[in-house]
Design a protein around this motif. Structure first.
Motif, PDB file in Angstrom:
ATOM      1  N   ALA A 124     108.600  16.339  75.399  1.00 28.56           N
ATOM      2  CA  ALA A 124     107.201  15.776  75.622  1.00 28.56           C
ATOM      3  C   ALA A 124     106.807  15.923  73.857  1.00 28.56           C
ATOM      4  N   HIS A 125     106.307  15.458  73.067  1.00 32.82           N
ATOM      5  CA  HIS A 125     105.936  15.160  72.233  1.00 32.82           C
ATOM      6  C   HIS A 125     104.635  15.331  71.480  1.00 32.82           C
ATOM      7  N   GLU A 126     104.611  16.706  70.662  1.00 26.20           N
ATOM      8  CA  GLU A 126     103.479  17.098  70.747  1.00 26.20           C
ATOM      9  C   GLU A 126     102.565  17.510  71.918  1.00 26.20           C
ATOM     10  N   PRO A 127     102.388  18.046  73.037  1.00 26.35           N
ATOM     11  CA  PRO A 127     101.378  17.935  73.370  1.00 26.35           C
ATOM     12  C   PRO A 127     100.795  18.974  73.000  1.00 26.35           C
ATOM     13  N   PRO A 128      99.554  18.896  73.247  1.00 22.73           N
ATOM     14  CA  PRO A 128      98.677  19.698  72.652  1.00 22.73           C
ATOM     15  C   PRO A 128      97.807  21.112  74.017  1.00 22.73           C
ATOM     16  N   ALA A 129      98.763  21.607  73.749  1.00 24.84           N
ATOM     17  CA  ALA A 129      99.064  22.602  75.092  1.00 24.84           C
ATOM     18  C   ALA A 129      98.081  24.457  74.205  1.00 24.84           C
ATOM     19  N   ALA A 130      96.880  23.707  73.755  1.00 24.78           N
ATOM     20  CA  ALA A 130      96.316  24.519  72.986  1.00 24.78           C
ATOM     21  C   ALA A 130      96.222  26.474  74.111  1.00 24.78           C
ATOM     22  N   GLY A 236     101.715  21.786  60.320  1.00 25.54           N
ATOM     23  CA  GLY A 236     100.299  22.932  60.408  1.00 25.54           C
ATOM     24  C   GLY A 236      99.599  21.964  61.383  1.00 25.54           C
ATOM     25  N   GLU A 237      99.390  21.008  62.240  1.00 20.77           N
ATOM     26  CA  GLU A 237      98.151  20.449  62.687  1.00 20.77           C
ATOM     27  C   GLU A 237      97.981  20.874  64.327  1.00 20.77           C
ATOM     28  N   MET A 238      97.329  20.904  64.550  1.00 20.56           N
ATOM     29  CA  MET A 238      97.092  22.050  66.797  1.00 20.56           C
ATOM     30  C   MET A 238      98.318  21.077  67.152  1.00 20.56           C
ATOM     31  N   ALA A 239      97.893  19.688  67.616  1.00 18.14           N
ATOM     32  CA  ALA A 239      99.603  19.050  68.533  1.00 18.14           C
ATOM     33  C   ALA A 239     101.066  19.865  68.205  1.00 18.14           C
ATOM     34  N   HIS A 240     101.262  19.192  66.801  1.00 14.71           N
ATOM     35  CA  HIS A 240     102.482  19.895  66.481  1.00 14.71           C
ATOM     36  C   HIS A 240     102.182  21.706  66.511  1.00 14.71           C
ATOM     37  N   ARG A 241     101.463  22.713  65.796  1.00 13.94           N
ATOM     38  CA  ARG A 241     101.695  23.778  66.023  1.00 13.94           C
ATOM     39  C   ARG A 241     101.877  24.169  67.928  1.00 13.94           C
ATOM     40  N   CYS A 242     100.990  23.120  68.398  1.00  6.99           N
ATOM     41  CA  CYS A 242     101.776  23.622  70.263  1.00  6.99           C
ATOM     42  C   CYS A 242     102.861  23.093  70.303  1.00  6.99           C
ATOM     43  N   GLY A 243     103.564  22.036  70.241  1.00 10.64           N
ATOM     44  CA  GLY A 243     104.683  21.504  70.530  1.00 10.64           C
ATOM     45  C   GLY A 243     105.988  22.889  69.698  1.00 10.64           C
ATOM     46  N   LEU A 244     105.608  23.305  68.837  1.00  9.06           N
ATOM     47  CA  LEU A 244     106.336  24.500  67.834  1.00  9.06           C
ATOM     48  C   LEU A 244     106.178  25.608  69.269  1.00  9.06           C
ATOM     49  N   ALA A 245     104.824  26.106  69.992  1.00  9.79           N
ATOM     50  CA  ALA A 245     104.653  26.931  70.754  1.00  9.79           C
ATOM     51  C   ALA A 245     105.538  27.231  71.605  1.00  9.79           C
ATOM     52  N   ALA A 247     107.712  24.668  72.639  1.00  8.52           N
ATOM     53  CA  ALA A 247     109.552  24.965  72.288  1.00  8.52           C
ATOM     54  C   ALA A 247     110.201  25.976  72.343  1.00  8.52           C
ATOM     55  N   GLU A 248     109.285  27.421  71.752  1.00 13.79           N
ATOM     56  CA  GLU A 248     110.042  28.716  72.132  1.00 13.79           C
ATOM     57  C   GLU A 248     109.678  29.171  73.472  1.00 13.79           C
ATOM     58  N   ARG A 249     108.048  29.219  73.890  1.00 15.38           N
ATOM     59  CA  ARG A 249     107.983  29.256  75.138  1.00 15.38           C
ATOM     60  C   ARG A 249     109.537  29.559  75.961  1.00 15.38           C
ATOM     61  N   LEU A 250     109.954  27.821  75.851  1.00 19.14           N
ATOM     62  CA  LEU A 250     110.808  27.311  76.863  1.00 19.14           C
ATOM     63  C   LEU A 250     112.057  27.855  76.138  1.00 19.14           C
ATOM     64  N   GLY A 251     112.418  28.232  75.028  1.00 16.67           N
ATOM     65  CA  GLY A 251     113.329  28.983  74.224  1.00 16.67           C
ATOM     66  C   GLY A 251     114.696  28.224  73.447  1.00 16.67           C
TER      67      GLY A 251
END
Length: 288
Positions: A124-130, A236-245, A247-251
């Motif tokens: 899942a590449h840069e999902p905009p999961a705001a 730092g862009e929104m989609a990148h930050r969403c991807g990090l978020a 991944a964190e929720r998925l552990g």
């Protein structure tokens, strides 16, 4: 890999068009590449790097060559996930590997939450999961403002605000909707409102995609291997930050892919990436 064979699939409210590039001697699962609102044409460069396995691309509902058979309405990630479920059934039921970009990544996550048995690996590449962002309220408010601008003024002004939001690095400020924006003409966008409100992104997918609340409990419990990708140049862009978020929720730890949000794109899409290097990383991820 053979020349692509084009097929259609009837789904509730529409007819999907998809392309199969078959490799008879391939021992790996089918690789399904999905975007949203981007259609199959966006994956042309990337597909060329996977000559040793069967690759399937498709035009999401009401996009590109896919046809609408019901009244206009918004398409939710769950609706797209149901389309993907039906498509995988038509391909033999899976499990398949999935590379999913942007809104397609949101839809891919929805698919795995609902039908995990159909997907072996989801990239899942840069999902905009705001909804997963720490600044979700500001981010979602900015998206709502884009949609209101589209409804009120049309495509050009809405696209200017979309570019401003998606290219901003860092948290979305609370007053983002009130900040001055450039003229559509400075981006080569139309300045006149043609009265249409049927844009696939703004009218159909923008709100439902960004506002979707993922079932992280179901995703963590799924047998599917889920890999979240982020762009090396989009930090730092929104989609990148969403991807990090996400991944964190998925552990899990995200994987950095070369280039930017559209790093797999070749020429002709206004934001050329590095598809050669991108494909190398994708191959490595799928082989693990």
């Amino acid at each position: 890999m053979t020349q692509p064979k084009t097929h259609t699939l009837e789904v509730p409210g529409g007819v999907l068009t998809y392309d199969v590039r078959e490799v008879e001697a391939s021992t790996g699962p089918i690789l399904l590449m999905i975007g949203s609102p981007m259609d199959a044409s966006g994956f042309t460069s990337l597909v060329g790097h996977f000559q040793d396995r069967t690759v399937v691309t498709y035009d999401p509902r009401w996009t590109g060559r896919s046809r609408r058979t019901d009244a206009p309405r918004e398409a939710t990630p769950d609706l797209h996930a149901d389309d993907l479920h039906r498509l995988i059934d038509a391909l033999g039921g899976g499990p398949v590997d999935v590379f999913a970009s942007s809104g397609g990544a949101v839809n891919g996550l929805a698919l795995v939450a609902r039908h995990p048995e159909q997907v072996r690996t989801l990239v899942a590449h840069e999902p905009p999961a705001a909804q997963a962002l720490p600044d979700r309220e500001q981010a979602l408010a900015a998206v709502v403002d884009i949609r209101k601008t589209y409804d009120r003024e049309g495509f050009g002004p809405a696209m200017v605000k979309f570019i401003a939001v998606t290219s901003l690095r860092g948290n979305i400020p609370p007053d983002f909707a009130d900040q001055p924006v450039q003229s559509p003409a400075s981006f080569g966008l139309p300045t006149e409102d043609d009265g249409s409100r049927d844009d696939v992104m703004f009218g159909q997918n923008l709100m439902t995609c960004t506002h979707y609340e993922h079932d992280f409990e179901a995703l963590r419990a799924a047998p599917t291997r889920i890999v979240v990708g982020v762009g090396a140049e989009s930090e730092g862009e929104m989609a990148h930050r969403c991807g990090l978020a996400v991944a964190e929720r998925l552990g899990t730890k995200p994987v950095t892919f070369p280039s930017h949000h559209g790093g797999f794109l070749g020429d002709g899409f206004g934001m050329k990436g590095d598809p050669d290097a991108f494909a190398v990383t994708l191959r490595q991820v799928l082989a693990e």
